[in-house]
Design a protein around this motif. Structure first.
Motif, PDB file in Angstrom:
ATOM      1  N   SER A 196     178.727 102.305  -3.645  1.00  0.00           N
ATOM      2  CA  SER A 196     177.490 102.915  -3.817  1.00  0.00           C
ATOM      3  C   SER A 196     176.421 101.970  -4.065  1.00  0.00           C
ATOM      4  CB  SER A 196     177.537 103.966  -5.169  1.00  0.00           C
ATOM      5  OG  SER A 196     177.935 103.271  -6.162  1.00  0.00           O
ATOM      6  N   ALA A 197     175.091 102.401  -4.115  1.00  0.00           N
ATOM      7  CA  ALA A 197     174.066 101.614  -4.370  1.00  0.00           C
ATOM      8  C   ALA A 197     172.907 102.340  -4.829  1.00  0.00           C
ATOM      9  CB  ALA A 197     173.697 100.773  -2.967  1.00  0.00           C
ATOM     10  N   PHE A 255     171.757  97.650   1.296  1.00  0.00           N
ATOM     11  CA  PHE A 255     173.132  97.665   2.060  1.00  0.00           C
ATOM     12  C   PHE A 255     174.092  98.560   1.165  1.00  0.00           C
ATOM     13  CE2 PHE A 255     177.424  95.707   2.614  1.00  0.00           C
ATOM     14  CZ  PHE A 255     177.635  96.067   3.935  1.00  0.00           C
ATOM     15  N   VAL A 256     174.877  99.178   1.731  1.00  0.00           N
ATOM     16  CA  VAL A 256     175.832  99.931   1.028  1.00  0.00           C
ATOM     17  C   VAL A 256     177.236  99.852   1.779  1.00  0.00           C
ATOM     18  CG1 VAL A 256     176.339 102.189   0.157  1.00  0.00           C
ATOM     19  CG2 VAL A 256     174.217 101.725   0.386  1.00  0.00           C
ATOM     20  N   THR A 292     169.672 106.901  -4.388  1.00  0.00           N
ATOM     21  CA  THR A 292     171.017 106.324  -4.399  1.00  0.00           C
ATOM     22  C   THR A 292     171.933 106.728  -3.022  1.00  0.00           C
ATOM     23  OG1 THR A 292     171.824 108.237  -5.551  1.00  0.00           O
ATOM     24  CG2 THR A 292     170.864 106.623  -6.772  1.00  0.00           C
ATOM     25  N   ALA A 293     172.881 106.093  -2.846  1.00  0.00           N
ATOM     26  CA  ALA A 293     173.668 106.444  -2.006  1.00  0.00           C
ATOM     27  C   ALA A 293     175.043 105.978  -2.064  1.00  0.00           C
ATOM     28  CB  ALA A 293     173.368 105.774  -0.563  1.00  0.00           C
ATOM     29  N   LEU A 294     176.084 106.872  -1.578  1.00  0.00           N
ATOM     30  CA  LEU A 294     177.372 106.659  -1.761  1.00  0.00           C
ATOM     31  C   LEU A 294     178.052 106.800  -0.421  1.00  0.00           C
ATOM     32  CD1 LEU A 294     180.220 106.316  -3.112  1.00  0.00           C
ATOM     33  CD2 LEU A 294     180.143 108.911  -3.610  1.00  0.00           C
ATOM     34  N   ASN A 295     178.453 105.509   0.027  1.00  0.00           N
ATOM     35  CA  ASN A 295     179.005 105.524   1.278  1.00  0.00           C
ATOM     36  C   ASN A 295     180.500 105.640   1.296  1.00  0.00           C
ATOM     37  OD1 ASN A 295     179.698 104.801   4.017  1.00  0.00           O
ATOM     38  ND2 ASN A 295     179.112 102.697   3.963  1.00  0.00           N
ATOM     39  N   ASP A 296     180.878 106.961   1.429  1.00  0.00           N
ATOM     40  CA  ASP A 296     182.438 107.479   1.405  1.00  0.00           C
ATOM     41  C   ASP A 296     182.895 107.381   2.835  1.00  0.00           C
ATOM     42  OD1 ASP A 296     184.856 107.701   0.194  1.00  0.00           O
ATOM     43  OD2 ASP A 296     184.565 109.985   0.302  1.00  0.00           O
ATOM     44  N   THR A 297     182.422 106.146   3.599  1.00  0.00           N
ATOM     45  CA  THR A 297     182.879 106.064   4.968  1.00  0.00           C
ATOM     46  C   THR A 297     183.723 104.740   5.094  1.00  0.00           C
ATOM     47  OG1 THR A 297     181.267 104.787   6.266  1.00  0.00           O
ATOM     48  CG2 THR A 297     180.843 107.062   6.011  1.00  0.00           C
TER      49      THR A 297
END
Length: 103
Positions: A89-90, A83-84, A60-65
């Protein structure tokens, strides 16, 4: 006298235009859950346009950018893995993405 000055100015402009600008960094933090250990970790430096390693792969990913991130399953960042979007998140399945590029 004007032609040599104009030629020098044009040459100086072309030289500065050809020098690549340093990569901008995405502002914020990219968090992910490692596919190999299940631990949450993050990437500290996230320059735009650079293919970055995601050690352990991302389950999983959380793109907090402030910049969108594209995930890849190879080191040349050519095999799309997901893609995130910025501030999104994804979740991924095998083969887990092991590289990311911002921008």
């Amino acid at each position: 006298m004007r032609r040599p000055t104009l030629a020098a100015l044009a040459a100086a402009f072309l030289l500065t235009a050809a020098v690549p600008a340093p990569a901008q960094a995405a502002e914020g933090t990219f968090f992910y859950t490692r596919a190999d250990t299940g631990r949450e970790t993050f990437l500290g430096s996230t320059p735009n346009g650079v293919c970055l390693s995601v050690p352990g792969g991302a389950r999983t990913a959380l793109n907090d950018t402030d910049t969108d991130a594209t995930m890849y399953t190879n080191s040349s960042c050519t095999a799309f893995g997901g893609f995130v979007g910025s501030r999104q998140s994804a979740e991924f399945s095998a083969p887990f993405p092991t590289f990311v590029r911002f921008g």
